[in-house]
Design a protein around this motif. Structure first.
Motif, short mmCIF file in Angstrom:
data_model
loop_
_atom_site.label_atom_id
_atom_site.label_comp_id
_atom_site.label_asym_id
_atom_site.label_seq_id
_atom_site.Cartn_x
_atom_site.Cartn_y
_atom_site.Cartn_z
N UNK A 3 -1.51 17.00 -6.00
CA UNK A 3 -0.32 17.86 -5.98
C UNK A 3 0.21 18.03 -4.56
N UNK A 4 -0.70 18.26 -3.62
CA UNK A 4 -0.29 18.43 -2.23
C UNK A 4 0.26 17.13 -1.65
N UNK A 5 -0.31 16.01 -2.08
CA UNK A 5 0.19 14.72 -1.61
C UNK A 5 1.64 14.51 -2.03
N UNK A 61 -11.19 21.58 -9.52
CA UNK A 61 -9.92 20.85 -9.53
C UNK A 61 -9.45 20.48 -8.12
N UNK A 62 -10.40 20.27 -7.22
CA UNK A 62 -10.03 19.91 -5.85
C UNK A 62 -9.26 18.61 -5.77
N UNK A 63 -9.72 17.61 -6.53
CA UNK A 63 -9.03 16.32 -6.50
C UNK A 63 -7.62 16.47 -7.07
N UNK A 64 -7.50 17.20 -8.16
CA UNK A 64 -6.18 17.44 -8.78
C UNK A 64 -5.24 18.12 -7.79
N UNK A 68 -5.98 17.02 2.35
CA UNK A 68 -4.98 18.06 2.09
C UNK A 68 -5.58 19.30 1.44
N UNK A 69 -6.26 19.12 0.33
CA UNK A 69 -6.87 20.27 -0.35
C UNK A 69 -7.97 20.89 0.51
N UNK A 78 3.95 16.96 0.05
CA UNK A 78 4.20 16.55 1.43
C UNK A 78 4.63 15.09 1.56
N UNK A 79 4.78 14.42 0.43
CA UNK A 79 5.21 13.03 0.45
C UNK A 79 4.25 12.12 1.18
N UNK A 80 2.94 12.33 0.98
CA UNK A 80 1.94 11.57 1.71
C UNK A 80 1.77 10.16 1.17
N UNK A 81 1.53 9.25 2.07
CA UNK A 81 1.21 7.88 1.69
C UNK A 81 -0.17 7.87 1.05
N UNK A 82 -0.24 7.36 -0.18
CA UNK A 82 -1.53 7.26 -0.88
C UNK A 82 -1.83 5.79 -1.13
N UNK A 83 -2.91 5.31 -0.52
CA UNK A 83 -3.33 3.94 -0.68
C UNK A 83 -3.98 3.76 -2.05
N UNK A 84 -4.01 2.54 -2.55
CA UNK A 84 -4.57 2.29 -3.88
C UNK A 84 -5.90 1.55 -3.82
N UNK A 85 -6.56 1.61 -2.67
CA UNK A 85 -7.93 1.07 -2.55
C UNK A 85 -8.66 1.92 -1.52
#
Length: 259
Positions: free
Chosen positions: A229-231, A222-225, A84-85, A234-241
């Motif tokens: 924010x963009x996730x 602050x690219x990761x940050x 996203x970023x 846009x309501x993006x699915x973020x996996x936890x692994x």
């Protein structure tokens, strides 16, 4: 024997010439030593991970801007949130094709979920230069073959470096076949990923395939940050692994309180 003026002049001229040659040789020697020291410094910085890949990328971008150029970039993406970023940032300066090639992802339904989110983000995110999408084959057997013998490595170890190379090599092949100016990956945006190793592998493959690698460290500035924010935006699915079966097992052990 007393020298006449002619003999004395010849001797002075000869000595002066010898002095000039000596000074030239000394200067050449100093330049060679300076170059050697600079090479050692760069090698040391590379070994210690002290290169500023973000600034290197900025210099490349600035060069193209001065010349009024918009190069073509093949961007390997690990997932929509990480891209996203990167897309927000780089689409101002490049024509981008996103390559979604991740044979490490487990289980198979996970790769479908991530690929769908990647396509959705590209379709809905406003960008300055149009972004295209290229989905690679799902080839988990290549991943297992590449990391054989490293199944028990901790995340961030040699297994991850082998996985980086597998995905980046496909990106290099696709960039070569498609006539792109550069290739790179979104992977460096993660705080868990070794940007130095990623860039090292990318540059090796660039030399092998004859396509420039865009040096990068997207977590900088602050690219990761911004990606988080963009996730959310846009309501993006973020996996936890990370994605592979081994990182999933490690995640599950941590959840259970196991070392």
């Amino acid at each position: 024997m007393v020298e006449d003026e002619g003999q004395m002049g010849e001797r002075i001229e000869r000595r002066t010439g010898e002095g000039d040659i000596g000074r030239q040789e000394c200067q050449k020697d100093m330049e060679q030593k300076t170059a050697q020291r600079e090479k050692k410094r760069r090698n040391f910085q590379r070994e210690m991970g002290q290169r500023n890949h973000q600034k290197e990328m900025e210099r490349v971008i600035q060069g193209h801007q001065r010349r009024g150029e918009v190069p073509r970039l093949l961007l390997h993406s690990c997932c929509a949130p990480c891209s996203s970023y990167v897309l927000e940032y780089l689409s101002r300066y490049f024509w981008i094709t996103v390559l979604y090639y991740n044979p490490n992802i487990y289980p198979p339904e996970e790769i479908l979920k991530r690929a769908d989110e990647q396509e959705r983000l590209i379709a809905t995110m406003p960008v300055e230069h149009t972004v295209a999408y290229l989905e690679g084959s799902y080839e988990p057997e290549l991943f297992f073959a590449a990391v054989k013998g490293h199944e028990e490595d901790r995340e961030g170890g040699e297994r991850c470096a082998l996985c980086y190379r597998l995905r980046l090599e496909e990106a290099a092949r696709q960039a070569k076949a498609g006539g792109f100016d550069y290739f790179t990956t979104t992977l460096s945006i993660s705080p868990l990923k070794n940007a130095g190793k990623l860039n090292e592998i990318g540059e090796e493959l660039a030399a092998q395939y004859g396509v420039a690698y865009l040096s990068s460290d997207f977590k900088k500035k602050d690219g990761y940050k911004r990606s988080t924010e963009l996730s959310r935006e846009y309501g993006l699915y973020r996996q936890d692994y990370c994605g592979c079966v081994f990182s999933k097992r490690e995640r599950d052990r941590q959840r259970e309180g196991c070392p």
